[in-house]
Design a protein around this motif. Structure first.
Motif, PDB file in Angstrom:
ATOM      1  N   ASN A  65     -28.312  12.171 -42.595  1.00 48.69           N
ATOM      2  CA  ASN A  65     -27.531  13.267 -42.479  1.00 48.69           C
ATOM      3  C   ASN A  65     -26.133  12.822 -42.072  1.00 48.69           C
ATOM      4  O   ASN A  65     -25.971  11.858 -41.084  1.00 48.69           O
ATOM      5  N   TYR A  66     -24.984  13.619 -42.252  1.00 46.27           N
ATOM      6  CA  TYR A  66     -23.893  13.438 -41.652  1.00 46.27           C
ATOM      7  C   TYR A  66     -23.609  14.456 -40.649  1.00 46.27           C
ATOM      8  O   TYR A  66     -24.136  15.586 -41.032  1.00 46.27           O
ATOM      9  N   HIS A  67     -22.953  14.115 -39.424  1.00 46.31           N
ATOM     10  CA  HIS A  67     -23.155  15.069 -38.310  1.00 46.31           C
ATOM     11  C   HIS A  67     -21.517  15.319 -37.892  1.00 46.31           C
ATOM     12  O   HIS A  67     -21.196  14.348 -37.297  1.00 46.31           O
ATOM     13  N   PRO A  68     -20.977  16.398 -38.271  1.00 43.18           N
ATOM     14  CA  PRO A  68     -19.482  16.579 -37.958  1.00 43.18           C
ATOM     15  C   PRO A  68     -19.549  16.673 -36.546  1.00 43.18           C
ATOM     16  O   PRO A  68     -20.425  17.541 -35.695  1.00 43.18           O
ATOM     17  N   VAL A  69     -18.537  15.954 -35.738  1.00 43.07           N
ATOM     18  CA  VAL A  69     -18.471  16.173 -34.149  1.00 43.07           C
ATOM     19  C   VAL A  69     -17.155  16.440 -33.647  1.00 43.07           C
ATOM     20  O   VAL A  69     -16.894  16.900 -32.620  1.00 43.07           O
ATOM     21  N   GLY A  70     -15.984  16.483 -34.694  1.00 41.24           N
ATOM     22  CA  GLY A  70     -14.864  17.097 -34.078  1.00 41.24           C
ATOM     23  C   GLY A  70     -14.050  17.122 -35.422  1.00 41.24           C
ATOM     24  O   GLY A  70     -13.947  16.384 -36.374  1.00 41.24           O
ATOM     25  N   ALA A  71     -12.997  17.979 -35.079  1.00 36.96           N
ATOM     26  CA  ALA A  71     -11.880  18.068 -36.012  1.00 36.96           C
ATOM     27  C   ALA A  71     -10.528  18.533 -35.368  1.00 36.96           C
ATOM     28  O   ALA A  71     -10.561  18.995 -34.440  1.00 36.96           O
ATOM     29  N   TYR A  72      -9.479  17.722 -35.873  1.00 34.38           N
ATOM     30  CA  TYR A  72      -8.031  18.068 -35.261  1.00 34.38           C
ATOM     31  C   TYR A  72      -7.337  18.515 -36.377  1.00 34.38           C
ATOM     32  O   TYR A  72      -7.156  17.747 -37.677  1.00 34.38           O
ATOM     33  N   THR A  73      -6.256  19.279 -36.002  1.00 35.68           N
ATOM     34  CA  THR A  73      -5.149  19.709 -36.985  1.00 35.68           C
ATOM     35  C   THR A  73      -3.809  19.863 -36.495  1.00 35.68           C
ATOM     36  O   THR A  73      -3.664  20.022 -35.319  1.00 35.68           O
ATOM     37  N   ALA A  74      -2.953  19.599 -37.445  1.00 35.23           N
ATOM     38  CA  ALA A  74      -1.590  19.803 -37.129  1.00 35.23           C
ATOM     39  C   ALA A  74      -0.915  20.305 -38.279  1.00 35.23           C
ATOM     40  O   ALA A  74      -1.134  20.158 -39.286  1.00 35.23           O
ATOM     41  N   SER A  75       0.187  21.378 -37.938  1.00 36.86           N
ATOM     42  CA  SER A  75       0.796  21.935 -39.064  1.00 36.86           C
ATOM     43  C   SER A  75       1.873  22.743 -38.562  1.00 36.86           C
ATOM     44  O   SER A  75       2.227  22.896 -37.406  1.00 36.86           O
ATOM     45  N   GLY A  76       3.056  23.142 -39.388  1.00 35.22           N
ATOM     46  CA  GLY A  76       3.957  23.895 -39.008  1.00 35.22           C
ATOM     47  C   GLY A  76       5.039  23.762 -40.163  1.00 35.22           C
ATOM     48  O   GLY A  76       4.783  23.108 -41.183  1.00 35.22           O
ATOM     49  N   PRO A  77       6.372  24.339 -40.123  1.00 36.43           N
ATOM     50  CA  PRO A  77       6.656  25.255 -39.029  1.00 36.43           C
ATOM     51  C   PRO A  77       5.988  26.673 -39.039  1.00 36.43           C
ATOM     52  O   PRO A  77       5.499  27.274 -39.961  1.00 36.43           O
ATOM     53  N   TYR A  78       6.095  27.201 -37.758  1.00 38.49           N
ATOM     54  CA  TYR A  78       5.697  28.395 -37.568  1.00 38.49           C
ATOM     55  C   TYR A  78       6.544  29.211 -37.000  1.00 38.49           C
ATOM     56  O   TYR A  78       7.479  28.932 -36.307  1.00 38.49           O
ATOM     57  N   ILE A  79       6.848  30.762 -37.444  1.00 38.56           N
ATOM     58  CA  ILE A  79       7.816  31.332 -36.503  1.00 38.56           C
ATOM     59  C   ILE A  79       7.354  32.550 -35.600  1.00 38.56           C
ATOM     60  O   ILE A  79       6.327  33.269 -36.311  1.00 38.56           O
ATOM     61  N   GLY A  80       7.302  32.489 -34.544  1.00 41.56           N
ATOM     62  CA  GLY A  80       6.585  33.398 -33.665  1.00 41.56           C
ATOM     63  C   GLY A  80       4.978  33.030 -33.492  1.00 41.56           C
ATOM     64  O   GLY A  80       4.724  31.995 -33.665  1.00 41.56           O
ATOM     65  N   ASP A  81       4.289  34.054 -33.396  1.00 47.07           N
ATOM     66  CA  ASP A  81       2.997  33.997 -33.478  1.00 47.07           C
ATOM     67  C   ASP A  81       2.194  34.269 -34.795  1.00 47.07           C
ATOM     68  O   ASP A  81       1.348  34.692 -35.007  1.00 47.07           O
ATOM     69  N   SER A  82       2.820  33.920 -35.843  1.00 45.41           N
ATOM     70  CA  SER A  82       2.543  34.413 -37.150  1.00 45.41           C
ATOM     71  C   SER A  82       1.466  33.347 -37.814  1.00 45.41           C
ATOM     72  O   SER A  82       0.626  33.427 -38.892  1.00 45.41           O
ATOM     73  N   GLY A  83       0.957  32.108 -37.272  1.00 42.86           N
ATOM     74  CA  GLY A  83       0.254  31.284 -37.761  1.00 42.86           C
ATOM     75  C   GLY A  83      -1.148  31.482 -37.724  1.00 42.86           C
ATOM     76  O   GLY A  83      -1.554  31.688 -36.463  1.00 42.86           O
ATOM     77  N   THR A  84      -1.973  30.979 -38.785  1.00 43.02           N
ATOM     78  CA  THR A  84      -3.411  31.116 -38.723  1.00 43.02           C
ATOM     79  C   THR A  84      -3.888  30.081 -39.316  1.00 43.02           C
ATOM     80  O   THR A  84      -3.466  29.439 -40.118  1.00 43.02           O
TER      81      THR A  84
END
Length: 135
Positions: free
Chosen positions: A54-73
């Motif tokens: 099996n493959y065993h996912p152990v972690g994920a990292y994300t980065a994104s932008g730009p965001y205006i205020g708290d609108s990001g999901t």
């Protein structure tokens, strides 16, 4: 003659039961994908190990932008397909405004299946999805 046969048999059994070294027992893999749309950009990096069929996912990292205020999901999903059946083994939706990390354990994607991890980024006006294969 019996001693020679026993010695030969012992050698065959020893060769058949050689255990893998710790380095061979588990292999760490890292995959990264990018996406962009309407000025929004995102990056997903998935870390997983390969062992025991099996493959065993152990972690994920994300980065994104730009965001205006708290609108990001951000919606992170890990799934695999075997035959005609899709198995979703991880889904997490979080508000985001930049970088997010996820720790995982107990997830299995069988060798021979078609597995993916995808991160959908949305800043309220644009969205994009970054997808990495698990193989």
């Amino acid at each position: 003659m019996k001693t020679l046969v026993r010695a030969g048999l012992a050698a065959v059994l020893a060769a058949a039961t050689v255990l893998p070294s710790p380095a061979e027992a588990s292999t760490g893999i890292q995959r990264t994908a990018f996406c962009s749309s309407g000025g929004l950009s995102g990056r997903l990096t998935l870390e997983y190990e390969a062992s025991g069929g099996n493959y065993h996912p152990v972690g994920a990292y994300t980065a994104s932008g730009p965001y205006i205020g708290d609108s990001g999901t951000l919606v992170l999903q890990i799934a695999y397909r075997q035959g005609a059946t899709i198995h979703t083994i991880y889904t997490r939706s979080v508000p985001t405004g930049g970088s997010t990390s996820f720790a995982m354990s107990g997830l299995d994607v069988p060798f021979g299946s078609f597995g993916t991890a995808s991160a959908k980024f949305d800043n309220g006006t644009a969205s994009c999805t970054a997808t990495v294969p698990i193989s």
